[in-house]
Each structure stands twice: as C-alpha cells, then as structure tokens.
Design an enzyme around this catalytic site. Structure first.
Site, PDB file in Angstrom:
ATOM      1  N   TYR A  34       0.858  -1.200   0.000  1.00  0.00           N
ATOM      2  CA  TYR A  34       0.000   0.000   0.000  1.00  0.00           C
ATOM      3  C   TYR A  34       0.889   1.242   0.000  1.00  0.00           C
ATOM      4  O   TYR A  34       1.130   1.857   1.045  1.00  0.00           O
ATOM      5  CB  TYR A  34      -0.902   0.016   1.238  1.00  0.00           C
ATOM      6  CG  TYR A  34      -1.768  -1.214   1.406  1.00  0.00           C
ATOM      7  CD1 TYR A  34      -2.775  -1.513   0.495  1.00  0.00           C
ATOM      8  CD2 TYR A  34      -1.587  -2.078   2.490  1.00  0.00           C
ATOM      9  CE1 TYR A  34      -3.575  -2.643   0.650  1.00  0.00           C
ATOM     10  CE2 TYR A  34      -2.383  -3.202   2.657  1.00  0.00           C
ATOM     11  CZ  TYR A  34      -3.368  -3.481   1.735  1.00  0.00           C
ATOM     12  OH  TYR A  34      -4.157  -4.595   1.895  1.00  0.00           O
ATOM     13  N   TRP A  38      -3.851   6.124   2.690  1.00  0.00           N
ATOM     14  CA  TRP A  38      -5.221   5.604   2.782  1.00  0.00           C
ATOM     15  C   TRP A  38      -5.950   6.343   3.907  1.00  0.00           C
ATOM     16  O   TRP A  38      -5.373   6.589   4.991  1.00  0.00           O
ATOM     17  CB  TRP A  38      -5.212   4.104   3.090  1.00  0.00           C
ATOM     18  CG  TRP A  38      -5.508   3.257   1.888  1.00  0.00           C
ATOM     19  CD1 TRP A  38      -6.714   2.732   1.536  1.00  0.00           C
ATOM     20  CD2 TRP A  38      -4.584   2.840   0.868  1.00  0.00           C
ATOM     21  NE1 TRP A  38      -6.602   2.015   0.366  1.00  0.00           N
ATOM     22  CE2 TRP A  38      -5.300   2.066  -0.071  1.00  0.00           C
ATOM     23  CE3 TRP A  38      -3.230   3.060   0.640  1.00  0.00           C
ATOM     24  CZ2 TRP A  38      -4.728   1.508  -1.198  1.00  0.00           C
ATOM     25  CZ3 TRP A  38      -2.649   2.510  -0.487  1.00  0.00           C
ATOM     26  CH2 TRP A  38      -3.390   1.739  -1.385  1.00  0.00           C
ATOM     27  N   SER A  39      -7.224   6.640   3.643  1.00  0.00           N
ATOM     28  CA  SER A  39      -7.959   7.533   4.539  1.00  0.00           C
ATOM     29  C   SER A  39      -8.109   7.027   5.979  1.00  0.00           C
ATOM     30  O   SER A  39      -7.676   7.677   6.924  1.00  0.00           O
ATOM     31  CB  SER A  39      -9.337   7.813   3.936  1.00  0.00           C
ATOM     32  OG  SER A  39     -10.129   8.500   4.837  1.00  0.00           O
ATOM     33  N   GLN A 112     -14.077   6.256   2.686  1.00  0.00           N
ATOM     34  CA  GLN A 112     -13.826   5.151   3.638  1.00  0.00           C
ATOM     35  C   GLN A 112     -14.419   5.535   4.991  1.00  0.00           C
ATOM     36  O   GLN A 112     -14.821   6.694   5.172  1.00  0.00           O
ATOM     37  CB  GLN A 112     -12.309   4.931   3.780  1.00  0.00           C
ATOM     38  CG  GLN A 112     -11.816   3.676   3.116  1.00  0.00           C
ATOM     39  CD  GLN A 112     -10.387   3.313   3.468  1.00  0.00           C
ATOM     40  OE1 GLN A 112      -9.638   4.137   3.967  1.00  0.00           O
ATOM     41  NE2 GLN A 112     -10.008   2.080   3.187  1.00  0.00           N
ATOM     42  N   GLY A 170     -13.903  -0.519   3.959  1.00  0.00           N
ATOM     43  CA  GLY A 170     -12.607  -0.879   4.539  1.00  0.00           C
ATOM     44  C   GLY A 170     -12.487  -2.384   4.748  1.00  0.00           C
ATOM     45  O   GLY A 170     -11.424  -2.880   5.072  1.00  0.00           O
ATOM     46  N   ASP A 172     -12.971  -5.062   2.520  1.00  0.00           N
ATOM     47  CA  ASP A 172     -13.208  -5.311   1.096  1.00  0.00           C
ATOM     48  C   ASP A 172     -14.011  -6.557   0.731  1.00  0.00           C
ATOM     49  O   ASP A 172     -14.989  -6.489   0.016  1.00  0.00           O
ATOM     50  CB  ASP A 172     -11.857  -5.398   0.359  1.00  0.00           C
ATOM     51  CG  ASP A 172     -10.969  -4.202   0.661  1.00  0.00           C
ATOM     52  OD1 ASP A 172     -11.351  -3.355   1.475  1.00  0.00           O
ATOM     53  OD2 ASP A 172      -9.884  -4.138   0.075  1.00  0.00           O
ATOM     54  N   ARG A 210      -5.367 -12.894  -0.397  1.00  0.00           N
ATOM     55  CA  ARG A 210      -6.004 -11.675  -0.901  1.00  0.00           C
ATOM     56  C   ARG A 210      -7.355 -12.036  -1.532  1.00  0.00           C
ATOM     57  O   ARG A 210      -7.649 -13.196  -1.792  1.00  0.00           O
ATOM     58  CB  ARG A 210      -5.098 -11.012  -1.950  1.00  0.00           C
ATOM     59  CG  ARG A 210      -3.756 -10.562  -1.434  1.00  0.00           C
ATOM     60  CD  ARG A 210      -3.803  -9.226  -0.748  1.00  0.00           C
ATOM     61  NE  ARG A 210      -4.356  -8.172  -1.558  1.00  0.00           N
ATOM     62  CZ  ARG A 210      -4.719  -6.980  -1.067  1.00  0.00           C
ATOM     63  NH1 ARG A 210      -4.590  -6.717   0.213  1.00  0.00           N
ATOM     64  NH2 ARG A 210      -5.208  -6.056  -1.852  1.00  0.00           N
ATOM     65  N   GLU A 415      -0.652  -6.971   9.041  1.00  0.00           N
ATOM     66  CA  GLU A 415      -1.932  -6.405   8.583  1.00  0.00           C
ATOM     67  C   GLU A 415      -3.106  -7.168   9.213  1.00  0.00           C
ATOM     68  O   GLU A 415      -4.077  -6.585   9.663  1.00  0.00           O
ATOM     69  CB  GLU A 415      -1.979  -6.485   7.050  1.00  0.00           C
ATOM     70  CG  GLU A 415      -3.196  -5.794   6.432  1.00  0.00           C
ATOM     71  CD  GLU A 415      -3.233  -5.945   4.911  1.00  0.00           C
ATOM     72  OE1 GLU A 415      -2.374  -6.661   4.344  1.00  0.00           O
ATOM     73  OE2 GLU A 415      -4.133  -5.349   4.297  1.00  0.00           O
TER      74      GLU A 415
HETATM   75  C1  2M8 Z   1      -7.440  -2.697   2.097  1.00  0.00           C
HETATM   76  O1  2M8 Z   1      -8.098  -2.107   0.988  1.00  0.00           O
HETATM   77  C2  2M8 Z   1      -7.405  -1.761  -0.222  1.00  0.00           C
HETATM   78  C3  2M8 Z   1      -8.373  -1.006  -1.107  1.00  0.00           C
HETATM   79  O2  2M8 Z   1      -8.761   0.178  -0.509  1.00  0.00           O
HETATM   80  C4  2M8 Z   1      -6.867  -2.962  -0.972  1.00  0.00           C
HETATM   81  O3  2M8 Z   1      -7.120  -4.112  -0.594  1.00  0.00           O
HETATM   82  O4  2M8 Z   1      -6.164  -2.757  -1.956  1.00  0.00           O
HETATM   83  C5  2M8 Z   1      -8.440  -2.726   3.279  1.00  0.00           C
HETATM   84  O5  2M8 Z   1      -8.014  -3.569   4.297  1.00  0.00           O
HETATM   85  C6  2M8 Z   1      -8.678  -1.314   3.815  1.00  0.00           C
HETATM   86  O6  2M8 Z   1      -9.438  -1.345   4.987  1.00  0.00           O
HETATM   87  C7  2M8 Z   1      -7.375  -0.567   4.073  1.00  0.00           C
HETATM   88  O7  2M8 Z   1      -7.660   0.774   4.351  1.00  0.00           O
HETATM   89  C8  2M8 Z   1      -6.404  -0.653   2.885  1.00  0.00           C
HETATM   90  C9  2M8 Z   1      -5.022  -0.100   3.224  1.00  0.00           C
HETATM   91  O8  2M8 Z   1      -4.559  -0.656   4.438  1.00  0.00           O
HETATM   92  O9  2M8 Z   1      -6.254  -2.001   2.458  1.00  0.00           O
END
Ligand code: 2M8
Length: 456
Positions: A34, A38-39, A112, A170, A172, A210, A415
């Site tokens: 990531y 992220w919000s 979010q 959040g 997904d 995933r 995570e």
């Molecule tokens: C996850 O979501 C993102 C998309 O927004 C992804 O899977 O690519 C979720 O766990 C979400 O809650 C979290 O904010 C984000 C970044 O940690 O990852």
C-alpha cells in the site's frame, strides 16, 4: 511500564517511523503493498502519533484533507507519486470527470469509514493549545465531510450513510456482500474488466489470502461504473447494484460525531454547527433500528442492502461493532458481549487468541486466512475493546487487549492474523496495527481520549 510493554511501545513507534514519508507528510499503511495514503489508515495512524509526534499526527490529517473534494467527500486514497507496486494506479480513477474533484491532486473517487474526527479528538486531548490552529482549520472540513455523508450519501434521510463500493467499508471482501458481488459477476459474465493485479505480487500470496479474481473484477467493475457516472452522486445511486448501509461505517461515524461535537463545543464554534451535529446524532441513533435484528432471542446488528431492500443476515465481526458507539441500552450491549463469548467467536478455544475473527467460525464462508473472511484484524478488535469496556465488561475487554498484545509480540505488527494459528498475514510492519497498540498500551496506565469520549 514493564519491560515487555516498553519493548512493544518502542517497536510500534519504529513501525510508524519507518512508514513515515517526510516528503509528503503522511504515513503509508505498509511499504510496497500500500504505497499511498489511505484515509482510515491515516485516521488510526494519527491517533498513534498523537502520543509520539503531534506534528506528524496533525500533518497526516492536514494532508489527507487537502485532497477533500468540493462536495465534502474525503477520498479513500491520496496518490502522491506513482508506484509500480499497486493497482489501480493514480490515473485510473480519472477524477477530472467530476467538477467536485481537486484540481491539484490525484485521488480515488470514493470514501472510507469517517474515523478522522476521533483522531482530531486525540490530537486535541494530547496536544493542548499547540493544536488550536490545526483544529480551527480542520473542524469546518470535518463538518463538511459529515454533512456530505448525511445528505448526498443519505438521500433517504435515514441517518445512515450509504456506501457504494466494498472498498468504502474498509472490509473489502467480507462475506456480507457475497450475494451482490455474485450477481454482478453473473450479470456481466464474460465482460468484467481485465487488468494486471499488483497486490498479489506485493505480498506473499501463496496461501491465496487476498481477495479472489472474480471479487476483484467486480470491484473494478464498480469503479468503472462510478467513472461512467462522472462520480455524480445521484446517478451513482440510481445505477449502482452496490448500495449498502454498513454497520461498521455508521458505527465509526456516530463516534466521530460525538468527537466532533466535543471539539466544536470546546473550540467555541457557532451554535448552528453544534446544533447540526446534535441533530445528526439523534437521526443516526434512530437510524440504527434498521440494523437491529433478533437471533435466537438476542439482539444482533446486520448491514442493510438498499438495492435488495433487506438486511444481510451474516454473522461477521461487524455484528458486534455497534458496542463501540456507546449508544446501546444495557440489554443489547449484554447480548453483543455474550455473542463475543460464544463458540462461534472467541469462546471455543479453537482460535489462536481471544479475539473476534472477521467472520463467525461456524459460518460457511469462514476462512481463517483470507483477508476479511476470517482472520483477526486489530482495528475491529480495538473497537470491541472500547465497546466492552464502556459497558462494564472489563475482563472481557482485557482478554481482547491481551490477545492483541500476544499476536504482535509473537508475530510482529502485521496487517491481519490467521485466526486458528495466529500466523501473521498480509503486509508487514503495518501502520494501524502499530498505532492502535500504542493506544492500548497507553490505556494500560492512563485514560486515553477514546476512553473519555465513550461515556457521552
Ligand atoms: C485494504 O483495501 C485496499 C483497497 O482500498 C486494498 O485491498 O487494496 C483494506 O483492508 C482497507 O481497509 C485498508 O484501508 C487498505 C489499506 O490498508 O487495504
């Protein structure tokens, strides 16, 4: 603090330090997997940093809100510079289609859970006067965001915001929207978008943790639909098959309004603003009736699918999150506390720790290592902790807190965690896990901001 907890405190601090990006003044959730801001991650991160580095906590929120849309929408991802480890890439959202999007930044086109007023309350309690200017500039932005959620995102005037994409929750790939996703897949057989995913490469995905291919294609289908609607709120709601009143999103939102009200009163904001927040909260409280159901004689809370016109009666960790709002009567709270103790959640001894798994153990969808379909997530358990504590279930709350400490001590700040073996999964050195551990450690010895706000 004892040496084991000092150790955890230091380790959690170095996770936040390692994920801080000084150039843009924000913290990534986890490098590689990531690589952007992220919000709601930033909301949790700011809470953790409010103990360690208040300037960073304020910068985190300031920078996120500099990407706020003109209609008040706060985007779920803010892209600073391109990265080749995450897809959809910054330009994919094509936000210039909307007159509401900011001209100077690239963001996603969805939101979010609105946790940020809670983070600002942490900053206020932990920074004192130092935060005055920050709060003066951020409060109107928070108010605009909350207003957007209860107008554009609640044309029914129900007191509950609607989410238009699984990513907005959040959580997904929670089983809650399996039926909606299955319908999207069926109705668009053969024509779902094709693309090259990067998330499965960024993380060791050999266990297939995933979300699976079809789910992901449906996620992108929904992004494409939002784009086709030029992010017009009315059009999206008229056309989208995914329109959900989500329990977790709206529980967080209620607590955020409590915090916003406290902040607005403390800062002497105009009465029109505090009155507006009070009206929202009253409406939210009555709106929660839509979520309420009875399972074997006990109260439980389920998401509501607007398109189907019914509750989605699946047992996931979402069902118990209303405890976090502090708005429940003692009987309903007792039902949720006892649900957490039951065999299909924490009660069997089957799980690696006394934590709430993201899906009930006896549900057919339960999968101990697949993302939001069974593993333990620290943020949801943090909500359960404060909810239990608020309603007087001190020992049960402590079990949750100790479960979190056990997992991070044994497996690092991950995570999420395999709910049967406890193994760490997904991103490593994950920011919100570290930030919330800092908050729980602090709560060991002193009152934390969220501990103060709960009795409201
Ligand atoms: C996850 O979501 C993102 C998309 O927004 C992804 O899977 O690519 C979720 O766990 C979400 O809650 C979290 O904010 C984000 C970044 O940690 O990852």
């Amino acid at each position: 603090m004892e040496s084991a907890t000092v150790n955890l405190w230091d380790k959690a601090g170095s996770v936040l330090e390692g994920n801080w990006n000084g150039k843009y003044g924000m913290t990534v959730p986890s490098h590689k997997l990531y690589p952007y801001q992220w919000s709601w991650d930033s909301g949790f991160i700011a809470m953790g940093n409010s103990y360690l580095n208040i300037d960073r906590a304020m910068a985190e929120i300031d920078n996120l809100f500099s990407a706020q849309w003109k209609n008040g929408m706060l985007p779920h991802v803010v892209f600073y510079e391109p990265s080749d480890t995450y897809w959809p890439e910054p330009k994919y959202y094509d936000i210039g289609r909307s007159d509401n999007s900011p001209a100077h930044m690239l963001t996603s086109g969805m939101t979010q859970p609105p946790i940020h007023a809670i983070s600002c309350y942490y900053i206020y309690r932990n920074a004192g006067k130092h935060a005055r200017k920050f709060l003066d500039r951020i409060l109107p932005k928070l108010q605009a965001y909350h207003r957007y959620l209860l107008t554009d995102r609640d044309p029914e005037h129900s007191g509950l915001a609607t989410i238009l994409h699984p990513w907005e929750s959040g959580m997904d790939d929670t089983p809650i929207w399996d039926d909606v996703i299955a319908k999207i897949v069926m109705n668009n057989a053969g024509s779902l978008p094709e693309y090259k995913r990067k998330d499965v490469e960024a993380v060791d995905n050999r266990g297939g943790e995933r979300p699976i291919g079809n789910e992901y294609r449906a996620f992108i289908y929904l992004v494409d639909l939002m784009k086709e609607c030029n992010y017009d709120e009315r059009l999206m709601q008229a056309r989208s098959p995914f329109r959900i009143k989500d329990v977790v999103f709206n529980s967080v939102f209620y607590v955020a309004n409590k915090c916003l009200l406290e902040l607005a009163s403390a800062l002497g904001r105009p009465e029109s603003e505090t009155e507006e927040i009070k009206c929202w909260m009253a409406l939210q409280k009555s709106g929660f009736q839509l979520f309420k159901a009875c399972l074997s004689g006990k109260t439980v809370y389920y998401d509501y699918d607007l398109a189907a016109g019914r509750q989605v009666q699946k047992l996931t960790s979402s069902c118990i999150v209303p405890l976090f709002t502090g708005m429940l009567g003692e009987r309903d709270a007792a039902d949720l506390a006892s649900m957490i103790r039951q065999d299909n959640f924490c009660g069997t001894g089957r799980c690696a720790a006394n934590l709430v798994p993201s899906c009930a153990l006896d549900a057919k969808e339960f999968d101990p290592d697949r993302y939001w379909r069974g593993p333990f997530w620290v943020n949801v358990n943090w909500m359960a902790y404060y909810g239990l504590l608020h309603h007087g279930y001190r020992n049960q709350a402590r079990m949750i807190r100790d479960g979190i400490f056990q997992l991070v001590s044994e497996h690092g700040f991950r995570e999420y965690y395999h709910s049967i073996t406890g193994a760490g999964l997904g991103g490593k050195n994950f920011s919100w896990t570290a930030a919330l551990v800092l908050d729980l450690l602090y709560h060991e010895s002193r009152e934390t901001p969220i501990g103060r706000i709960m009795p409201l």
